[in-house]
Each structure stands twice: as structure tokens, then as C-alpha cells.
Design a protein around this motif. Structure first.
Motif, PDB file in Angstrom:
ATOM      1  N   ASP A  14       7.931   4.770   2.106  1.00  0.00           N
ATOM      2  CA  ASP A  14       6.519   4.848   1.713  1.00  0.00           C
ATOM      3  C   ASP A  14       5.854   3.476   1.725  1.00  0.00           C
ATOM      4  OD1 ASP A  14       6.634   7.570   1.450  1.00  0.00           O
ATOM      5  OD2 ASP A  14       6.848   7.576  -0.731  1.00  0.00           O
ATOM      6  N   VAL A  15       6.588   2.437   1.271  1.00  0.00           N
ATOM      7  CA  VAL A  15       6.036   1.081   1.288  1.00  0.00           C
ATOM      8  C   VAL A  15       5.764   0.655   2.731  1.00  0.00           C
ATOM      9  CG1 VAL A  15       6.550  -1.356   0.876  1.00  0.00           C
ATOM     10  CG2 VAL A  15       7.044   0.335  -0.895  1.00  0.00           C
ATOM     11  N   SER A  18       2.806   2.779   4.271  1.00  0.00           N
ATOM     12  CA  SER A  18       1.526   2.397   3.652  1.00  0.00           C
ATOM     13  C   SER A  18       1.073   1.032   4.159  1.00  0.00           C
ATOM     14  CB  SER A  18       1.650   2.369   2.126  1.00  0.00           C
ATOM     15  OG  SER A  18       1.921   3.655   1.600  1.00  0.00           O
ATOM     16  N   THR A  19       2.014   0.095   4.236  1.00  0.00           N
ATOM     17  CA  THR A  19       1.676  -1.244   4.713  1.00  0.00           C
ATOM     18  C   THR A  19       1.259  -1.196   6.184  1.00  0.00           C
ATOM     19  OG1 THR A  19       3.288  -2.194   3.175  1.00  0.00           O
ATOM     20  CG2 THR A  19       2.535  -3.601   4.971  1.00  0.00           C
ATOM     21  N   TRP A  20       2.004  -0.426   6.981  1.00  0.00           N
ATOM     22  CA  TRP A  20       1.725  -0.304   8.419  1.00  0.00           C
ATOM     23  C   TRP A  20       0.342   0.292   8.664  1.00  0.00           C
ATOM     24  CZ3 TRP A  20       2.370  -1.306  13.301  1.00  0.00           C
ATOM     25  CH2 TRP A  20       2.153  -0.349  14.299  1.00  0.00           C
ATOM     26  N   GLU A 124      -3.326   9.829   6.394  1.00  0.00           N
ATOM     27  CA  GLU A 124      -2.466  11.013   6.389  1.00  0.00           C
ATOM     28  C   GLU A 124      -1.060  10.669   5.910  1.00  0.00           C
ATOM     29  OE1 GLU A 124      -2.829  12.514  10.369  1.00  0.00           O
ATOM     30  OE2 GLU A 124      -4.990  12.162  10.339  1.00  0.00           O
ATOM     31  N   LEU A 125      -0.973  10.219   4.652  1.00  0.00           N
ATOM     32  CA  LEU A 125       0.319   9.904   4.064  1.00  0.00           C
ATOM     33  C   LEU A 125       0.673  10.960   3.031  1.00  0.00           C
ATOM     34  CD1 LEU A 125       0.001   6.043   3.555  1.00  0.00           C
ATOM     35  CD2 LEU A 125       1.456   7.233   5.198  1.00  0.00           C
ATOM     36  N   ASP A 134       6.029   2.136  -5.775  1.00  0.00           N
ATOM     37  CA  ASP A 134       7.244   2.203  -4.951  1.00  0.00           C
ATOM     38  C   ASP A 134       8.042   0.908  -5.021  1.00  0.00           C
ATOM     39  OD1 ASP A 134       7.246   4.841  -3.825  1.00  0.00           O
ATOM     40  OD2 ASP A 134       5.496   4.279  -2.658  1.00  0.00           O
ATOM     41  N   LEU A 135       7.346  -0.240  -5.001  1.00  0.00           N
ATOM     42  CA  LEU A 135       8.051  -1.521  -5.099  1.00  0.00           C
ATOM     43  C   LEU A 135       8.726  -1.686  -6.461  1.00  0.00           C
ATOM     44  CD1 LEU A 135       5.557  -3.915  -3.286  1.00  0.00           C
ATOM     45  CD2 LEU A 135       7.844  -3.275  -2.515  1.00  0.00           C
TER      46      LEU A 135
END
Length: 319
Positions: A14-15, A18-20, A124-125, A134-135
Motif C-alpha cells: 500500500d505504501v 500510494s507513493t507511486w 483507484e486504490l 501503513d508506515l
């Protein structure tokens, strides 16, 4: 509990995603295109509705009837009897200020909280992951201290906030347009319902004054207790105008495949480009063949059929 149940792999995935995706959204032209796309598509539909009003007035009543029969779950007698009105344009103009204020209100709330009012978004996550959470989950797995007052926790929160700014900006833009388009659509549909009640009263032999009184009462009831069908139709129109509506069955069936982490890295956005493509195809001679939504609107009869024909007519003429 939901956070603690996540595996390290799930959190890392997920990290990364989301970052991408937020990185892809970080270019200013992306947001400019999104704003212009929503604005121009909304404006394009104004002359479409005028053409729809021509069909409502010009087509024989028999041609405007639904192909469904009473008892069929797809049959909607309200839609079948409604017409697209010429003065819907004036309704949009009169409600523009109110609609913009509602849009700004939703946009401000979304920018502040990071949470949109509508779960259907262009990002669209799955489950709308939060990078900071998440971190911290990953850090907890390695027994690192991420209490709220610790430096590491503050650094993670800052990183998560900074990385997600592009996505938050996109959500804010779409919430503005959804709020604006929703209110305009609601007012337009309410007026359309009131006009329908007026015509039915006249056709039933009511005097002019009585028909006007019935229409005004209908409008009052709609605004005091908004019926589900109007609120849902207005929300759907807001989603269509921002390209965040649900996909037709054939595309919806393969959409989950694009949630796979590897595929999503290659094709990060599926629903929005698909909706844009379908919106274009609905306005070409291919509409009856490729668009199940266009066929459903045509089959419904009444105002929906008039607008479906208007899309096909105006789009094909421009081509």
C-alpha cells in the motif's frame, strides 16, 4: 484492529502503490487537465440537453414509451412520463451560485480531512490506504517506538502528508465538481418532476391554477424531503461528469484484475480512462453497439431516451 491485522507485505504494498500513484499525479498539467476536462464536459452537455428537449417535444408519444412493461423491475413510469425541458438551461444558470458554494464547501472539507464524501474517486486504490498508518504498522512490526509524541512518528506523519498532497488535490478538485454538478442536477431534476406533475394535472382535466399549485407543492415536497430516486440520479450525474461512475458490466468484470500490485504499477488507472472512452463512444454511431448504458437509457423511454438520442445526434454531427 484492521490496522493490526495487516501483514507487512500488505502495508509495504500500500505504501508503494500510494507513493507511486501520487508521484504520477504530482505534475501540475495533470491537475490542469482534470479541471479543464470536468469543466468542458459539463459545459458540453448543456447543448445536449437542449437537443434532448427538442426530441421530447417533437417525437410522438408512442415513440417515447419504455420498451419495458409494468412489473418489470427496469420499468420506471416516472421517467417514461418526464420530458427534457427547454428551460433546464435557465435552472442551471439560476442555481449556479448555490451549486458553486456547495462545491467549494465539499472541496474545503476534503482538502482539510483528506476524505472525500464519495467513495468513488479517480485514485483507484483499494480501501483508500493511508501512508502514515501503513508506515507506522511496519515500524510496529520491528518494535520501533511510534508513539504520537515521538520524533519518528512525527517524521512519518510529515512524509505521509507530503507524499499524498497530489492525490488530495485531485480528490479536492473532483469533490468541488461533484458538489457543483450534484446541486445543478438536483435542481434540474426537481424542476423536471414539477413540470411533469403540471402536465399530468392539465391532461387530467385540472384547471390551470390547480395544476400550478400541484406542481409547486411537488417542488416543495422534493426540497423538504428529497426522494431517493432524484438524489441518486443527481449523484450519478455528478459521478458521470467527473468520470468516477461505475463501469458497465463487461468492464466491471475485469476491473479487479487491475488491482493486482504488478498490473497496477503498469496500469495505475483503469476506471477513469474507461469511463472517458465510454463517454466518447456514447456520442458516436457506435453507441447502440458498444454501450450497455446507452441501450438501457434508450430502452427506459421518456427523458432518458431523449437524452440518449441527443448524445448520439450531437456527437455524430460534430464528427
Amino acid at each position: 484492529n484492521k490496522l493490526m491485522e495487516k501483514s507487512i507485505f500488505s502495508s509495504v504494498k500500500d505504501v508503494w502503490l500510494s507513493t507511486w500513484i501520487n508521484g504520477l499525479l504530482s505534475a501540475v498539467p495533470t491537475h490542469f487537465k482534470n479541471i479543464m476536462g470536468n469543466t468542458l464536459f459539463g459545459a458540453y452537455q448543456t447543448p445536449e440537453r437542449l437537443i434532448g428537449a427538442v426530441f421530447s417535444k417533437a417525437l410522438p408519444k408512442g415513440f417515447r414509451k419504455s420498451i419495458y412493461k409494468e412489473g418489470d423491475l427496469r420499468y420506471d413510469p416516472v421517467i417514461e412520463k418526464q420530458m427534457v425541458e427547454f428551460d433546464e438551461f435557465l435552472t442551471d444558470v439560476y442555481s449556479l451560485k448555490e451549486s458553486l458554494l456547495e462545491g467549494f464547501s465539499l472541496a474545503g472539507r476534503t482538502w482539510k480531512t483528506g476524505n472525500p464524501s464519495d467513495p468513488r474517486t479517480k485514485i483507484e486504490l483499494k480501501n483508500n490506504p493511508d501512508i502514515s498508518e501503513d508506515l507506522k504498522n511496519i515500524a510496529n512490526r520491528f518494535n520501533l517506538d511510534v508513539a504520537d509524541d515521538r520524533f519518528l512518528a512525527k517524521a512519518i506523519d510529515l512524509y505521509g502528508y507530503a507524499v499524498q498532497i497530489p492525490g488530495r488535490a485531485l480528490l479536492t478538485q473532483d469533490e468541488f465538481f461533484k458538489g457543483t454538478f450534484y446541486r445543478m442536477a438536483f435542481n434540474r431534476l426537481a424542476m423536471r418532476r414539477g413540470k411533469s406533475v403540471y402536465r399530468q394535472a392539465i391532461d387530467g382535466g385540472k384547471a390551470e391554477n390547480d395544476a400550478v399549485a400541484l406542481a409547486e407543492q411537488e417542488l416543495k415536497d422534493i426540497y423538504e424531503n428529497p426522494p431517493d430516486d432524484i438524489t441518486e440520479a443527481a449523484m450519478e450525474e455528478a459521478r458521470v461528469n467527473t468520470f468516477t461512475n461505475d463501469l458497465p458490466p463487461a468492464l466491471a468484470a475485469i476491473e479487479p484484475m487491475f488491482q493486482h500490485p504488478i498490473i497496477k504499477t503498469i496500469v495505475p488507472f483503469f476506471r477513469t480512462p474507461s469511463n472517458i472512452a465510454m463517454a466518447v463512444l456514447e456520442r458516436t454511431p457506435l453507441a447502440p453497439v458498444v454501450s450497455s448504458k446507452w441501450r438501457a437509457d434508450f430502452a427506459a423511454g421518456g427523458a432518458k431516451r431523449d437524452l440518449a438520442l441527443a448524445k448520439l445526434t450531437m456527437g455524430t454531427s460534430l464528427l
